[in-house]
Scaffold this motif. Structure first.
Motif, PDB file in Angstrom:
ATOM      1  N   TYR A 169       0.828  -1.201   0.000  1.00 22.41           N
ATOM      2  CA  TYR A 169       0.000   0.000   0.000  1.00 22.41           C
ATOM      3  C   TYR A 169       0.871   1.263   0.000  1.00 22.41           C
ATOM      4  CZ  TYR A 169      -3.463   3.462   1.088  1.00 22.41           C
ATOM      5  OH  TYR A 169      -4.250   4.587   1.037  1.00 22.41           O
ATOM      6  N   SER A 170       1.886   1.271   0.824  1.00 19.77           N
ATOM      7  CA  SER A 170       2.774   2.430   0.897  1.00 19.77           C
ATOM      8  C   SER A 170       3.494   2.656  -0.430  1.00 19.77           C
ATOM      9  CB  SER A 170       3.788   2.251   2.029  1.00 19.77           C
ATOM     10  OG  SER A 170       3.116   2.177   3.268  1.00 19.77           O
ATOM     11  N   TYR A 171       3.880   1.590  -1.086  1.00 16.35           N
ATOM     12  CA  TYR A 171       4.527   1.696  -2.389  1.00 16.35           C
ATOM     13  C   TYR A 171       3.569   2.337  -3.395  1.00 16.35           C
ATOM     14  CZ  TYR A 171       7.372   0.172  -6.407  1.00 16.35           C
ATOM     15  OH  TYR A 171       8.146   0.131  -7.544  1.00 16.35           O
ATOM     16  N   LEU A 172       2.311   1.932  -3.340  1.00 17.37           N
ATOM     17  CA  LEU A 172       1.325   2.450  -4.289  1.00 17.37           C
ATOM     18  C   LEU A 172       1.042   3.937  -4.112  1.00 17.37           C
ATOM     19  CD1 LEU A 172      -1.210  -0.497  -4.490  1.00 17.37           C
ATOM     20  CD2 LEU A 172       0.200   0.405  -6.348  1.00 17.37           C
ATOM     21  N   ILE A 173       1.243   4.458  -2.911  1.00 14.98           N
ATOM     22  CA  ILE A 173       0.971   5.892  -2.745  1.00 14.98           C
ATOM     23  C   ILE A 173       2.029   6.752  -3.442  1.00 14.98           C
ATOM     24  CG2 ILE A 173      -0.411   5.601  -0.649  1.00 14.98           C
ATOM     25  CD1 ILE A 173       1.954   6.675   0.965  1.00 14.98           C
ATOM     26  N   SER A 190      -1.580 -10.566   0.355  1.00 10.00           N
ATOM     27  CA  SER A 190      -1.597  -9.149   0.740  1.00 10.00           C
ATOM     28  C   SER A 190      -2.473  -8.326  -0.196  1.00 10.00           C
ATOM     29  CB  SER A 190      -0.174  -8.593   0.764  1.00 10.00           C
ATOM     30  OG  SER A 190       0.563  -9.203   1.785  1.00 10.00           O
ATOM     31  N   ILE A 191      -2.379  -8.588  -1.486  1.00 13.43           N
ATOM     32  CA  ILE A 191      -3.200  -7.863  -2.452  1.00 13.43           C
ATOM     33  C   ILE A 191      -4.679  -8.161  -2.217  1.00 13.43           C
ATOM     34  CG2 ILE A 191      -3.855  -7.788  -4.898  1.00 13.43           C
ATOM     35  CD1 ILE A 191      -0.857  -7.883  -5.556  1.00 13.43           C
ATOM     36  N   CYS A 192      -5.015  -9.418  -1.971  1.00  9.77           N
ATOM     37  CA  CYS A 192      -6.412  -9.780  -1.697  1.00  9.77           C
ATOM     38  C   CYS A 192      -6.937  -9.035  -0.470  1.00  9.77           C
ATOM     39  CB  CYS A 192      -6.562 -11.284  -1.508  1.00  9.77           C
ATOM     40  SG  CYS A 192      -6.478 -12.201  -3.048  1.00  9.77           S
ATOM     41  N   LEU A 193      -6.125  -8.967   0.565  1.00 12.86           N
ATOM     42  CA  LEU A 193      -6.514  -8.243   1.779  1.00 12.86           C
ATOM     43  C   LEU A 193      -6.769  -6.772   1.459  1.00 12.86           C
ATOM     44  CD1 LEU A 193      -6.805  -7.875   4.896  1.00 12.86           C
ATOM     45  CD2 LEU A 193      -4.341  -7.475   4.923  1.00 12.86           C
ATOM     46  N   LEU A 194      -5.840  -6.144   0.758  1.00  5.63           N
ATOM     47  CA  LEU A 194      -5.968  -4.723   0.423  1.00  5.63           C
ATOM     48  C   LEU A 194      -7.186  -4.452  -0.476  1.00  5.63           C
ATOM     49  CD1 LEU A 194      -2.192  -3.954  -0.134  1.00  5.63           C
ATOM     50  CD2 LEU A 194      -3.618  -3.111   1.757  1.00  5.63           C
ATOM     51  N   LEU A 195      -7.459  -5.369  -1.394  1.00  8.70           N
ATOM     52  CA  LEU A 195      -8.649  -5.229  -2.238  1.00  8.70           C
ATOM     53  C   LEU A 195      -9.916  -5.373  -1.403  1.00  8.70           C
ATOM     54  CD1 LEU A 195      -7.544  -7.272  -5.374  1.00  8.70           C
ATOM     55  CD2 LEU A 195      -8.088  -4.829  -5.344  1.00  8.70           C
ATOM     56  N   ASN A 196      -9.933  -6.345  -0.494  1.00 10.40           N
ATOM     57  CA  ASN A 196     -11.118  -6.594   0.335  1.00 10.40           C
ATOM     58  C   ASN A 196     -11.446  -5.425   1.251  1.00 10.40           C
ATOM     59  OD1 ASN A 196     -11.736  -9.103  -0.716  1.00 10.40           O
ATOM     60  ND2 ASN A 196     -10.509 -10.203   0.786  1.00 10.40           N
ATOM     61  N   ILE A 197     -10.430  -4.760   1.762  1.00 12.89           N
ATOM     62  CA  ILE A 197     -10.702  -3.619   2.655  1.00 12.89           C
ATOM     63  C   ILE A 197     -10.723  -2.298   1.884  1.00 12.89           C
ATOM     64  CG2 ILE A 197      -9.910  -4.776   4.745  1.00 12.89           C
ATOM     65  CD1 ILE A 197      -7.289  -3.257   4.551  1.00 12.89           C
ATOM     66  N   GLN A 198     -10.684  -2.406   0.565  1.00 17.00           N
ATOM     67  CA  GLN A 198     -10.870  -1.290  -0.356  1.00 17.00           C
ATOM     68  C   GLN A 198      -9.787  -0.222  -0.279  1.00 17.00           C
ATOM     69  OE1 GLN A 198     -14.876  -0.248   0.874  1.00 17.00           O
ATOM     70  NE2 GLN A 198     -15.702  -1.254  -0.942  1.00 17.00           N
ATOM     71  N   LEU A 199      -8.594  -0.597   0.157  1.00 14.84           N
ATOM     72  CA  LEU A 199      -7.489   0.360   0.142  1.00 14.84           C
ATOM     73  C   LEU A 199      -6.866   0.463  -1.245  1.00 14.84           C
ATOM     74  CD1 LEU A 199      -5.657  -0.216   3.532  1.00 14.84           C
ATOM     75  CD2 LEU A 199      -6.934   1.785   2.800  1.00 14.84           C
ATOM     76  N   ILE A 200      -7.024  -0.586  -2.037  1.00 14.49           N
ATOM     77  CA  ILE A 200      -6.512  -0.554  -3.406  1.00 14.49           C
ATOM     78  C   ILE A 200      -7.605  -1.001  -4.369  1.00 14.49           C
ATOM     79  CG2 ILE A 200      -4.142  -0.979  -2.642  1.00 14.49           C
ATOM     80  CD1 ILE A 200      -4.376  -3.812  -3.825  1.00 14.49           C
ATOM     81  N   VAL A 201      -7.402  -0.671  -5.622  1.00  5.77           N
ATOM     82  CA  VAL A 201      -8.282  -1.120  -6.702  1.00  5.77           C
ATOM     83  C   VAL A 201      -7.400  -1.700  -7.795  1.00  5.77           C
ATOM     84  CG1 VAL A 201     -10.157   0.500  -6.214  1.00  5.77           C
ATOM     85  CG2 VAL A 201      -8.312   1.187  -7.745  1.00  5.77           C
ATOM     86  N   ASP A 202      -8.010  -2.508  -8.659  1.00  8.13           N
ATOM     87  CA  ASP A 202      -7.252  -3.078  -9.768  1.00  8.13           C
ATOM     88  C   ASP A 202      -7.932  -2.774 -11.089  1.00  8.13           C
ATOM     89  OD1 ASP A 202      -9.412  -4.785  -9.333  1.00  8.13           O
ATOM     90  OD2 ASP A 202      -8.304  -6.569  -9.901  1.00  8.13           O
TER      91      ASP A 202
END
Length: 151
Positions: A33-37, A64-76
């Motif tokens: 997540y930090s990298y993506l910002i 990790s990506i699945c977790l971030l997608l599930n909690i809506q911090l990232i999108v694909d």
């Protein structure tokens, strides 16, 4: 494959620590997540780049990506001419974060009302403090919701 993004190491480490704590993320998810910002131009980062940049296993990155997608911090996003998925920080994360905070405050208010009804005995001093606290929560909810409407 080389690293796509220019990243300041100190800011990155601070972000990893901050987002890990604030969102209760495991270390690799916080790093992703930090990298993506740092993706200021919104070019998107591929799964393979995460694996390479963080020297992590594919299964760990996937989890990790699945977790971030599930909690809506990232999108694909899948680009039309490619099979690869590109990941981005969710621009709505601030709104999502504060909506969750508002919901927690509302839940706390409801719980406080239920406890007061259950108690059945008046405790004026305790009630005064609880009412002041409830007033603070209600004002905070209104303030946050007004700000959210601007986002």
């Amino acid at each position: 494959m080389k690293q796509t993004l220019e990243v300041d190491e100190k800011i990155f480490q601070d972000a990893v620590r901050f987002y890990g704590n604030i969102f209760n993320l495991p270390p690799l998810a916080s790093k992703i997540y930090s990298y993506l910002i740092f993706d200021f131009n919104k070019v998107g980062i591929t799964f393979d780049e995460f694996v390479e940049v963080f020297s992590a296993s594919k299964s760990s990155v996937s989890t990790s990506i699945c977790l971030l997608l599930n909690i809506q911090l990232i999108v694909d996003l899948n680009k039309i001419d490619e099979r690869k998925r590109y990941f981005f920080a969710n621009d709505d994360y601030k709104k999502i974060r504060f909506e969750k905070i508002v919901q927690k405050m509302k839940d706390e208010l409801k719980l406080m009302d239920e406890l007061k009804k259950f108690r059945k005995i008046d405790h004026n001093e305790v009630d005064e403090k609880n009412e002041a606290y409830k007033e603070l929560l209600n004002k905070s909810i209104i303030n946050i919701q007004e700000s959210l409407n601007k986002l």
